[in-house]
Design a protein around this motif. Structure first.
Motif, PDB file in Angstrom:
ATOM      1  N   ARG A 171      84.379  13.316 -32.957  1.00 55.59           N
ATOM      2  CA  ARG A 171      84.768  12.099 -33.676  1.00 55.59           C
ATOM      3  C   ARG A 171      86.196  12.167 -34.203  1.00 55.59           C
ATOM      4  NH1 ARG A 171      86.628   8.266 -35.122  1.00 55.59           N
ATOM      5  NH2 ARG A 171      85.801   6.467 -36.263  1.00 55.59           N
ATOM      6  N   ASP A 172      86.661  13.340 -34.612  1.00 57.33           N
ATOM      7  CA  ASP A 172      88.012  13.464 -35.168  1.00 57.33           C
ATOM      8  C   ASP A 172      89.098  13.116 -34.155  1.00 57.33           C
ATOM      9  OD1 ASP A 172      86.955  14.220 -37.565  1.00 57.33           O
ATOM     10  OD2 ASP A 172      87.440  16.353 -37.361  1.00 57.33           O
ATOM     11  N   LEU A 173      88.767  13.146 -32.866  1.00 56.66           N
ATOM     12  CA  LEU A 173      89.757  12.847 -31.836  1.00 56.66           C
ATOM     13  C   LEU A 173      89.812  11.367 -31.483  1.00 56.66           C
ATOM     14  CD1 LEU A 173      89.214  15.823 -29.343  1.00 56.66           C
ATOM     15  CD2 LEU A 173      90.697  15.710 -31.349  1.00 56.66           C
ATOM     16  N   PHE A 174      88.919  10.570 -32.049  1.00 58.74           N
ATOM     17  CA  PHE A 174      88.864   9.148 -31.740  1.00 58.74           C
ATOM     18  C   PHE A 174      89.534   8.341 -32.850  1.00 58.74           C
ATOM     19  CE2 PHE A 174      84.527  10.526 -29.942  1.00 58.74           C
ATOM     20  CZ  PHE A 174      85.131  11.057 -28.813  1.00 58.74           C
ATOM     21  N   PRO A 175      89.938   7.103 -32.560  1.00 60.45           N
ATOM     22  CA  PRO A 175      90.615   6.283 -33.574  1.00 60.45           C
ATOM     23  C   PRO A 175      89.785   6.137 -34.843  1.00 60.45           C
ATOM     24  CG  PRO A 175      90.848   5.290 -31.405  1.00 60.45           C
ATOM     25  CD  PRO A 175      89.875   6.414 -31.248  1.00 60.45           C
ATOM     26  N   ALA A 176      90.392   6.474 -35.972  1.00 56.33           N
ATOM     27  CA  ALA A 176      89.655   6.500 -37.240  1.00 56.33           C
ATOM     28  C   ALA A 176      89.261   5.112 -37.714  1.00 56.33           C
ATOM     29  CB  ALA A 176      90.501   7.201 -38.305  1.00 56.33           C
ATOM     30  N   THR A 177      90.041   4.097 -37.357  1.00 59.81           N
ATOM     31  CA  THR A 177      89.801   2.750 -37.880  1.00 59.81           C
ATOM     32  C   THR A 177      88.993   1.869 -36.941  1.00 59.81           C
ATOM     33  OG1 THR A 177      91.914   2.000 -36.955  1.00 59.81           O
ATOM     34  CG2 THR A 177      91.930   2.818 -39.232  1.00 59.81           C
ATOM     35  N   MET A 178      88.565   2.413 -35.802  1.00 60.70           N
ATOM     36  CA  MET A 178      87.830   1.615 -34.822  1.00 60.70           C
ATOM     37  C   MET A 178      86.354   1.999 -34.809  1.00 60.70           C
ATOM     38  SD  MET A 178      90.585   1.785 -31.665  1.00 60.70           S
ATOM     39  CE  MET A 178      89.677   0.660 -30.587  1.00 60.70           C
ATOM     40  N   PRO A 179      85.453   1.029 -34.622  1.00 64.06           N
ATOM     41  CA  PRO A 179      84.046   1.377 -34.414  1.00 64.06           C
ATOM     42  C   PRO A 179      83.912   2.180 -33.120  1.00 64.06           C
ATOM     43  CG  PRO A 179      84.327  -0.990 -34.767  1.00 64.06           C
ATOM     44  CD  PRO A 179      85.687  -0.421 -34.565  1.00 64.06           C
ATOM     45  N   ILE A 180      83.013   3.159 -33.114  1.00 65.35           N
ATOM     46  CA  ILE A 180      82.816   4.006 -31.937  1.00 65.35           C
ATOM     47  C   ILE A 180      81.455   3.705 -31.330  1.00 65.35           C
ATOM     48  CG2 ILE A 180      82.828   6.352 -31.034  1.00 65.35           C
ATOM     49  CD1 ILE A 180      85.448   5.512 -32.375  1.00 65.35           C
ATOM     50  N   PHE A 181      81.451   3.460 -30.019  1.00 70.25           N
ATOM     51  CA  PHE A 181      80.211   3.215 -29.292  1.00 70.25           C
ATOM     52  C   PHE A 181      79.999   4.379 -28.332  1.00 70.25           C
ATOM     53  CE2 PHE A 181      77.909   1.091 -25.671  1.00 70.25           C
ATOM     54  CZ  PHE A 181      76.709   0.921 -26.348  1.00 70.25           C
ATOM     55  N   TYR A 182      78.987   5.206 -28.618  1.00 75.39           N
ATOM     56  CA  TYR A 182      78.660   6.348 -27.771  1.00 75.39           C
ATOM     57  C   TYR A 182      77.662   5.890 -26.708  1.00 75.39           C
ATOM     58  CZ  TYR A 182      80.576   8.906 -31.777  1.00 75.39           C
ATOM     59  OH  TYR A 182      81.391   9.366 -32.790  1.00 75.39           O
ATOM     60  N   MET A 183      77.961   6.172 -25.442  1.00 70.69           N
ATOM     61  CA  MET A 183      77.071   5.711 -24.385  1.00 70.69           C
ATOM     62  C   MET A 183      76.980   6.730 -23.253  1.00 70.69           C
ATOM     63  SD  MET A 183      79.252   2.758 -22.338  1.00 70.69           S
ATOM     64  CE  MET A 183      78.010   2.645 -21.025  1.00 70.69           C
ATOM     65  N   TYR A 184      75.948   6.570 -22.414  1.00 73.01           N
ATOM     66  CA  TYR A 184      75.819   7.380 -21.209  1.00 73.01           C
ATOM     67  C   TYR A 184      76.810   6.877 -20.163  1.00 73.01           C
ATOM     68  CZ  TYR A 184      71.442   8.994 -23.314  1.00 73.01           C
ATOM     69  OH  TYR A 184      70.509   9.542 -24.158  1.00 73.01           O
TER      70      TYR A 184
END
Length: 248
Positions: A171-184
């Motif tokens: 998670r620390d490598l992804f944009p901090a201010t954007m919602p994150i969608f984890y998917m297959y």
């Protein structure tokens, strides 16, 4: 962000990294993943009339760091881009996104990786890094790049949802201010990134999805599922584990 788009009647916007692995040409895993994303876009459209915009961000910066020749990178991303456009997707190069962020002053301050993240990145570098210097230096360079890039992506696409095939441990490598969608990546239960798959592996996993055994997998014992998971990791040359599969 989703609520704001709905109030304005705008399509929902999704962005995701698309990387470069050992293959130099587009193959079945790539097309299967694009089709899977297309299915998601269609489900969004059925539930929300304005639909969704998917944008692939080709991580040319990571490919360069990992030692891939520029002409090979351009050819592979060009083929993926053509297939993506045929499915109604947009695209961008990560190097262009970073250049835009620097123009507007969205550069990142220096951030040190946590021990857990650094250990995972060093394991990734040991498997995939082919650039100059040691794998440890490659992992540190990769982390520094990601710190700049995650802010660049947030600045360029402030109303988008960030999609990833990785787990939340990154998670620390992804944009901090954007919602994150984890998917297959290809279907439920498959998280290996398509650019790390060979064509035979992807075909086998997709064929498995059509068998009665696969459709009844929910009834399998935990021991059987564990054995299948280990087989999946082995078949994909360890690319399905955090240590074997870099962020892009």
């Amino acid at each position: 962000m989703v609520e704001a788009a709905a109030r304005a009647g705008r399509p929902l916007e999704f962005v995701l990294y698309w990387g470069k692995g050992p293959r130099s040409e587009i193959a079945a895993p790539d097309l299967a993943c694009l089709d899977y994303l297309g299915q998601l876009a269609e489900r969004v459209r059925q539930a929300y009339a304005p639909g969704a915009i998917f944008r692939l961000i080709f991580t040319d910066t990571h490919a360069s760091l990992n030692g891939h020749p520029a002409e090979v990178v351009d050819a592979y991303f060009g083929a993926i881009d053509a297939a993506a456009q045929a499915r109604g997707f947009a695209s961008a190069r990560l190097s262009d996104v970073v250049a835009f962020a620097r123009e507007i002053g969205a550069d990142a301050p220096e951030e040190e990786p946590t021990g857990e993240v650094l250990a995972s990145l060093m394991a990734c570098a040991a498997k995939w890094y082919r650039g100059e210097g040691s794998t440890a230096q490659g992992a540190l360079d990769y982390h520094r790049m990601n710190m700049v890039e995650k802010r660049a992506v947030a600045a360029a696409f402030p109303e988008a949802v960030f999609v990833t095939f990785n787990g939340s441990e990154f998670r620390d490598l992804f944009p901090a201010t954007m919602p994150i969608f984890y998917m297959y990546s290809l279907r439920r239960g498959v998280g290996v990134k398509p650019w790390f798959m060979d064509a035979g592996f992807a075909a086998a996993k997709l064929a498995d999805a059509e068998t009665p055994e696969a459709k009844s997998s929910e009834a399998k014992s935990p021991e059987a599922k564990s054995l299948e998971a280990k087989s999946l990791e082995s078949a994909s040359s360890d690319a399905s584990s955090p240590a074997g599969q870099p962020v892009s």
